[in-house]
Design an enzyme around this catalytic site. Structure first.
Site, PDB file in Angstrom:
ATOM      1  N   ALA A  81     -44.218  62.263  -7.924  1.00 40.43           N
ATOM      2  CA  ALA A  81     -45.062  61.100  -7.613  1.00 40.43           C
ATOM      3  C   ALA A  81     -44.535  60.257  -6.464  1.00 40.43           C
ATOM      4  CB  ALA A  81     -45.209  60.234  -8.868  1.00 40.43           C
ATOM      5  N   ARG A  87     -40.456  59.745   4.070  1.00 39.30           N
ATOM      6  CA  ARG A  87     -39.701  60.330   5.169  1.00 39.30           C
ATOM      7  C   ARG A  87     -40.435  61.497   5.830  1.00 39.30           C
ATOM      8  NH1 ARG A  87     -34.368  60.540   1.440  1.00 39.30           N
ATOM      9  NH2 ARG A  87     -35.995  60.311  -0.152  1.00 39.30           N
ATOM     10  N   GLY A 124     -27.032  61.970  -4.060  1.00 41.05           N
ATOM     11  CA  GLY A 124     -26.250  61.173  -4.997  1.00 41.05           C
ATOM     12  C   GLY A 124     -24.917  61.872  -5.246  1.00 41.05           C
ATOM     13  N   ASN A 141     -37.015  66.208   1.996  1.00 40.88           N
ATOM     14  CA  ASN A 141     -37.453  64.824   2.207  1.00 40.88           C
ATOM     15  C   ASN A 141     -38.071  64.615   3.583  1.00 40.88           C
ATOM     16  OD1 ASN A 141     -36.351  63.858  -0.337  1.00 40.88           O
ATOM     17  ND2 ASN A 141     -34.368  64.249   0.599  1.00 40.88           N
ATOM     18  N   ASN A 187     -61.317 103.842  16.949  1.00 38.84           N
ATOM     19  CA  ASN A 187     -60.424 103.451  18.043  1.00 38.84           C
ATOM     20  C   ASN A 187     -60.971 102.174  18.687  1.00 38.84           C
ATOM     21  OD1 ASN A 187     -58.108 104.338  19.927  1.00 38.84           O
ATOM     22  ND2 ASN A 187     -59.760 103.622  21.251  1.00 38.84           N
ATOM     23  N   ASN A 230     -67.612  86.655  16.358  1.00 43.34           N
ATOM     24  CA  ASN A 230     -68.128  86.462  14.996  1.00 43.34           C
ATOM     25  C   ASN A 230     -68.786  85.114  14.778  1.00 43.34           C
ATOM     26  OD1 ASN A 230     -65.637  85.245  15.337  1.00 43.34           O
ATOM     27  ND2 ASN A 230     -64.978  85.577  13.235  1.00 43.34           N
TER      28      ASN A 230
HETATM   29  C1  UD1 Z   1     -32.779  62.097  -5.709  1.00 40.50           C
HETATM   30  C2  UD1 Z   1     -31.635  61.629  -6.603  1.00 40.50           C
HETATM   31  C3  UD1 Z   1     -30.323  61.977  -5.920  1.00 40.50           C
HETATM   32  C4  UD1 Z   1     -30.240  63.470  -5.671  1.00 40.50           C
HETATM   33  C5  UD1 Z   1     -31.469  63.948  -4.875  1.00 40.50           C
HETATM   34  C6  UD1 Z   1     -31.497  65.459  -4.867  1.00 40.50           C
HETATM   35  C7  UD1 Z   1     -32.415  59.657  -7.834  1.00 40.50           C
HETATM   36  C8  UD1 Z   1     -32.355  58.186  -7.921  1.00 40.50           C
HETATM   37  N1  UD1 Z   1     -31.743  60.204  -6.813  1.00 40.50           N
HETATM   38  O1  UD1 Z   1     -32.735  61.361  -4.493  1.00 40.50           O
HETATM   39  O2  UD1 Z   1     -29.223  61.593  -6.758  1.00 40.50           O
HETATM   40  O3  UD1 Z   1     -29.052  63.782  -4.994  1.00 40.50           O
HETATM   41  O4  UD1 Z   1     -32.674  63.502  -5.487  1.00 40.50           O
HETATM   42  O5  UD1 Z   1     -32.516  65.956  -4.060  1.00 40.50           O
HETATM   43  O6  UD1 Z   1     -33.008  60.287  -8.658  1.00 40.50           O
HETATM   44  N2  UD1 Z   1     -40.356  60.564  -7.650  1.00 40.50           N
HETATM   45  C9  UD1 Z   1     -41.344  60.172  -8.526  1.00 40.50           C
HETATM   46  N3  UD1 Z   1     -41.542  58.833  -8.723  1.00 40.50           N
HETATM   47  C10 UD1 Z   1     -40.813  57.892  -8.110  1.00 40.50           C
HETATM   48  C11 UD1 Z   1     -39.800  58.294  -7.222  1.00 40.50           C
HETATM   49  C12 UD1 Z   1     -39.597  59.648  -7.012  1.00 40.50           C
HETATM   50  O7  UD1 Z   1     -42.031  61.008  -9.108  1.00 40.50           O
HETATM   51  O8  UD1 Z   1     -41.063  56.698  -8.365  1.00 40.50           O
HETATM   52  C13 UD1 Z   1     -40.141  62.006  -7.424  1.00 40.50           C
HETATM   53  C14 UD1 Z   1     -40.344  62.431  -5.968  1.00 40.50           C
HETATM   54  O9  UD1 Z   1     -41.675  62.848  -5.749  1.00 40.50           O
HETATM   55  C15 UD1 Z   1     -39.346  63.579  -5.820  1.00 40.50           C
HETATM   56  C16 UD1 Z   1     -38.251  63.247  -6.827  1.00 40.50           C
HETATM   57  O10 UD1 Z   1     -38.799  62.318  -7.740  1.00 40.50           O
HETATM   58  O11 UD1 Z   1     -39.931  64.821  -6.153  1.00 40.50           O
HETATM   59  C17 UD1 Z   1     -37.002  62.679  -6.178  1.00 40.50           C
HETATM   60  O12 UD1 Z   1     -37.319  61.488  -5.489  1.00 40.50           O
HETATM   61  P1  UD1 Z   1     -36.742  61.172  -4.050  1.00 40.50           P
HETATM   62  O13 UD1 Z   1     -37.242  59.835  -3.633  1.00 40.50           O
HETATM   63  O14 UD1 Z   1     -36.999  62.318  -3.134  1.00 40.50           O
HETATM   64  O15 UD1 Z   1     -35.180  61.047  -4.376  1.00 40.50           O
HETATM   65  P2  UD1 Z   1     -33.948  61.330  -3.434  1.00 40.50           P
HETATM   66  O16 UD1 Z   1     -33.724  60.165  -2.558  1.00 40.50           O
HETATM   67  O17 UD1 Z   1     -34.090  62.643  -2.786  1.00 40.50           O
HETATM   68 CA    CA Z   2     -35.756  64.158  -2.633  1.00 44.12          CA
END
Ligand code: UD1
Ligand code: CA
Length: 419
Positions: A12, A17, A142, A230, A346, A355
């Site tokens: 979600a 990015r 993380g 991302n 051929n 088309n």
């Molecule tokens: C997250 C992790 C990080 C990890 C990295 C690995 C957290 C806080 N951080 O960071 O530790 O190293 O992934 O790739 O979890 N999403 C939702 N709802 C929200 C926010 C995010 O569904 O409110 C979903 C996004 O669509 C995505 C996933 O959760 O699929 C991760 O969210 P994202 O914002 O990409 O986290 P990262 O900064 O990559």
């Molecule tokens: Ca991510």
């Protein structure tokens, strides 16, 4: 092993990015949306109950999930990964067991790795088991914090980390399996005390640690599997990784790829054994190629292309929504769109099936053993009969009878004058 596992896919996030109007999880890797790979994974793992948390604004993601058994649940505001998991729990009310968290933006994980994680978690009766990895450039991920006994005590996000923490090379891949009741307990306690003011799922780990829960980890050897997407740069890296996997699978199945680095084969394309693919060739999904064909260099086979066995498609040939029967040749630059070709046809250099009439796509049909002269244009809808011939440069606007020869612009039956 592996009893009672439900899965929650987090999908979600705003995907800021990516700088895109398309939801991040629908961006494509090798011709199919990123999210499909997660759906495949839960299917392969035979997980019975899966909830995908999706953004309320992303109706197209809900639509995309429809044919699968995965249930969507909306997250009204993307307030963070912990908030996302919270939305899924009511749908798992009657479920008892472990919850596997997958991220929709981590598409390259293999069944083997997740099985290893689940088995380890259940064998040790852990409360939470993290999939971690040690990488040289941990930027953006993380970091795993461990205590003096090497037990995991928390996860710190890059944005909130101090210089020492940033130097830690062990990262959180994001994939965690929790005992459901432990997860439910700590989710309530998570606060948005961080730079992004989000509810971080990663904070669940420090809370569990404080409650003396058993936190374990499994390391993924090949980090490319756990790569998070991302940005567009990461999307291109994921495409490279998946392309390499798909190309290797093709080669294992008996297809020769002369230069895998310059050959792009989408997920879902099927190619028969002993076919040779020359460099700089693009083969989209929904393409089927038979055995012993020769394709390229510089060929572009688009959706709906069906090539039977022993076909030669050469330089700068584009095909789309077309079927070509056995032993036909199209060796030099040409366009075959919405066409049906018989056996041993051929196609001369420069042939074009015209088309599109400005409104709709029309069909060209070419009978077996026909000989299409160089630079012919077939203005569809049109039929060229079996054993028929078109002269070089002819523009064929009317059907050509079996065995007939046509020439000219517009093409007319060719008459030989008797002396
Ligand atoms: C997250 C992790 C990080 C990890 C990295 C690995 C957290 C806080 N951080 O960071 O530790 O190293 O992934 O790739 O979890 N999403 C939702 N709802 C929200 C926010 C995010 O569904 O409110 C979903 C996004 O669509 C995505 C996933 O959760 O699929 C991760 O969210 P994202 O914002 O990409 O986290 P990262 O900064 O990559
Ligand atoms: Ca991510």
């Amino acid at each position: 092993m592996k009893k009672n596992v439900a899965c929650v896919i987090l999908a979600a996030g705003k995907g800021e990015r990516m700088k895109s109007a398309i939801p991040k999880v629908l961006h494509e890797i090798c011709g199919r949306p990123m999210l499909s790979y997660c759906l495949d994974l839960v299917k392969e793992l035979k997980i019975v109950q899966t909830i995908a948390v999706i953004n309320q604004k992303h109706a197209e993601v809900k639509q995309f999930l429809k044919p699968s058994r995965v249930k969507p649940v909306f997250q009204k505001n993307p307030l963070g990964t912990a908030d996302a998991v919270k939305q899924a729990l009511p749908l798992l009310n009657s479920f008892k067991g472990d919850i596997l968290i997958l991220y929709g933006d981590i598409p390259l994980l293999t069944k083997e790795t997740i099985n290893k994680l689940l088995n380890f978690h259940q064998k040790n009766n852990a409360d939470a088991t993290l999939l971690t990895s040690v990488i040289a450039k941990p930027h953006g991920y993380g970091r795993i914090l461990r205590d003096n006994y090497c037990t995991i005590r928390g996860i710190i996000e890059e944005k909130d980390a101090n210089e020492f923490q940033k130097s830690i090379k062990e990262v959180n891949t994001g994939i965690i399996v929790f005992k459901k009741e432990k997860l439910a307990q700590v989710l309530k306690l998570i606060k948005p005390n961080n730079r992004k003011k989000e509810y971080y799922l990663t904070d669940a780990i420090a809370l569990l640690y404080k409650n003396s829960a058993l936190i374990e980890s499994v390391k993924v050897e090949d980090f490319s599997e756990a790569m998070g997407i991302n940005s567009r740069v990461e999307l291109s890296k994921a495409n490279q990784v998946m392309r390499k996997r798909l190309n290797e699978r093709m080669m294992k199945e008996g297809v020769t790829l002369l230069d895998p680095d310059s050959i792009f084969i989408d997920y879902g394309a099927k190619i028969g054994a002993d076919t040779v693919i020359y460099p700089f060739t693009v083969i989209e999904n929904d393409v089927k190629i038979g055995k012993r064909c020769s394709i390229g260099p510089f060929a572009h086979l688009r959706k709906g292309t069906r090539l039977k066995d022993d076909i030669l498609v050469g330089n700068f040939v584009e095909t789309v929504r077309s079927t070509i029967a056995e032993k036909s040749f199209a060796k030099h630059f040409c366009y075959i769109g919405d066409a049906k070709l018989g056996r041993a046809v051929n196609i001369g250099a420069g042939t074009v099936t015209a088309n599109f009439d400005g409104k709709r796509k029309n069909i060209s049909s070419i009978g077996g053993h026909a000989f299409i002269g160089s630079d012919s244009v077939l203005v569809a809808p049109v039929k060229v009969g079996r054993h028929a011939v078109t002269g070089a440069g002819s523009v064929v606007t009317k059907n050509v009878a079996d065995g007939a020869t046509v020439v000219g612009v517009p093409a007319k039956p060719f008459k030989t004058t008797k002396r």
